[in-house]
Design a protein around this motif. Structure first.
Motif, PDB file in Angstrom:
ATOM      1  N   ASN A   1       0.786  -1.158   0.113  1.00 15.35           N
ATOM      2  CA  ASN A   1      -0.173   0.026  -0.106  1.00 15.35           C
ATOM      3  C   ASN A   1       0.947   1.053   0.123  1.00 15.35           C
ATOM      4  O   ASN A   1       2.009   1.250   0.639  1.00 15.35           O
ATOM      5  N   CYS A   2       0.371   2.407  -0.702  1.00 11.08           N
ATOM      6  CA  CYS A   2       1.271   3.512  -0.964  1.00 11.08           C
ATOM      7  C   CYS A   2       1.791   3.888   0.552  1.00 11.08           C
ATOM      8  O   CYS A   2       2.690   4.516   0.771  1.00 11.08           O
TER       9      CYS A   2
ATOM     10  N   GLN B   1      -3.404  11.611   3.796  1.00 16.88           N
ATOM     11  CA  GLN B   1      -3.412  11.126   2.475  1.00 16.88           C
ATOM     12  C   GLN B   1      -3.920  11.944   1.326  1.00 16.88           C
ATOM     13  O   GLN B   1      -5.171  12.502   1.576  1.00 16.88           O
TER      14      GLN B   1
ATOM     15  N   GLY C   1      -5.237   9.071  -3.919  1.00 14.57           N
ATOM     16  CA  GLY C   1      -5.333   7.858  -3.279  1.00 14.57           C
ATOM     17  C   GLY C   1      -6.361   7.302  -3.504  1.00 14.57           C
ATOM     18  O   GLY C   1      -6.870   6.056  -3.670  1.00 14.57           O
TER      19      GLY C   1
ATOM     20  N   GLU D   1      -7.552   0.444   5.859  1.00 11.47           N
ATOM     21  CA  GLU D   1      -6.040   1.418   5.609  1.00 11.47           C
ATOM     22  C   GLU D   1      -5.495   1.559   6.538  1.00 11.47           C
ATOM     23  O   GLU D   1      -4.198   1.249   6.523  1.00 11.47           O
TER      24      GLU D   1
ATOM     25  N   ARG E   1      -7.686  11.562   5.064  1.00  9.47           N
ATOM     26  CA  ARG E   1      -7.589  12.209   3.723  1.00  9.47           C
ATOM     27  C   ARG E   1      -7.688  13.791   3.777  1.00  9.47           C
ATOM     28  O   ARG E   1      -8.304  14.280   4.516  1.00  9.47           O
TER      29      ARG E   1
ATOM     30  N   HIS F   1       1.367  11.581  -0.144  1.00 11.81           N
ATOM     31  CA  HIS F   1       0.993  11.579   1.174  1.00 11.81           C
ATOM     32  C   HIS F   1       2.126  12.014   2.015  1.00 11.81           C
ATOM     33  O   HIS F   1       3.293  11.892   1.777  1.00 11.81           O
TER      34      HIS F   1
END
Ligand code: 2RA
Length: 340
Positions: A127-128, A155, A159, A210, A235, A242
């Motif tokens: 995952n990023c 983030q 995303g 997440e 977010r 991010h």
């Protein structure tokens, strides 16, 4: 040797970036296939390897393909990538579908490139937020042994996919409270002047899917089955990088100076940590500075003064491009290692 490469999800933000990364990393592409949904089939794309006509992704598309770069969602990954492996391809998959499966290496090249050798056809891209947080964590772990991580992420809209990103771009000037967020426009309106403290669905004791990824994926990538991570994912109205605030607890003493020295020398890291610097760009990492490049910028390195053990805690701030090192660049780096 040259390779036949297929990108699945070729029209999305990550798939488009993968194509650019293949060129940047001078990947030995012999033939390129671009696979996407039927809606995109037939579109022509100019590439460094000539004009490519997008095909609707289907099992037979993988005949003769050596390496697949997967930028599709979990459902497409589960349906297609075992078919691709069956036809002789090796898949580097950016979805969450296989990340925690036994026999599927989960790889950040700067950390556990050696795990690639144990693949059985599929290698998972983390995952990023995991990649961006672990690239700077790893050199500090090597120095003093990480036990626990407390992380808050900030983030980018990217995303949430291209629609959210494009709508945020459109909405950023129109500051206003969006309605609920059933559509990208409503999501972007809500986000344009706000923060949304939830990414993913509830997964474990009030933590979201997440938020649990950093612990679950971090344990596998760093080979630390006892690692504990408390993560809050938010977010924020930023387009494509991010940011993360990370506090680490260690087994052994480590000073901020030792941490800075290790980070300055770490692969994939750029240390930006000088509160006295003339320019803001040299004082601390900022998402606008880290967008559209591949390094993870790290700054605000300091002792964790809340840790009762004076030298067993370090806090830092980092930023990285979610589409590049958080997804496409990392995947192409893995694929490049497969060719070496
Ligand atoms: C997000 N990490 O940022 C997830 C998926 N890219 O939304």
């Amino acid at each position: 040797k040259q390779y036949t490469v297929a990108i699945v999800g070729a029209t999305g933000a990550v798939g488009t970036q993968m194509l650019q990364c293949l060129e940047e990393q001078e990947f030995p592409v012999g033939e390129l296939k671009l696979l996407a949904s039927p809606r995109s089939a037939g579109k022509k794309v100019e590439t460094p390897w000539g004009e490519v006509v997008i095909e609707a992704a289907a099992p037979e598309c993988f005949d003769g393909v050596d390496i697949v770069l997967g930028a599709a969602e979990d459902d497409v990954a589960k349906a297609l990538y075992p078919e691709a492996v069956h036809r002789g391809a090796v898949v580097v998959d950016n979805s969450h579908a296989f990340r925690l499966d036994e026999g599927v290496p989960l790889v950040v090249p700067e950390i556990n490139a050696g795990d690639i050798a144990s693949h059985h056809g599929i290698i998972a891209n983390p995952n990023c937020a995991t990649i961006i947080g672990l690239v700077p964590t790893w050199p500090l772990h090597q120095l003093a042994g990480v036990k626990r991580m407390i992380v808050s992420t900030y983030q980018a809209a990217s995303g949430a996919g291209m629609p959210g990103m494009l709508e945020l771009e459109a909405q950023i000037g129109a500051m206003g409270r969006g309605e609920e967020m059933p559509t990208p426009r409503a999501f972007a309106a809500q986000l344009a002047s706000n923060l949304i403290p939830q990414i993913g669905g509830e997964k474990f004791e009030g933590f979201t899917s997440e938020e649990m990824k950093l612990q679950n994926e971090g344990r596998k990538i760093m080979h630390l089955p006892e690692l504990r991570v408390n993560c809050t994912c938010v977010r924020v109205p930023v387009l494509r990088s991010h940011s993360e605030s990370i506090t680490l607890e260690f087994e052994r003493d480590i000073t901020p100076e030792q941490a800075r020295e290790a980070l300055a020398a770490a692969p994939g890291v750029k240390l930006v940590d000088d509160l006295e610097a003339e320019s803001a760009h040299d004082r601390w990492p900022m998402p606008l500075d880290t967008s559209d490049q591949d390094l993870i910028y790290v700054g605000r390195v300091r002792r964790d003064i809340s840790n009762p053990e004076a030298l067993r805690g370090i806090t830092f701030w980092c930023c990285g491009d979610q589409i590049r090192k958080g997804a496409a660049t990392n995947a192409v780096q893995i694929a490049k290692l497969l060719t070496e």
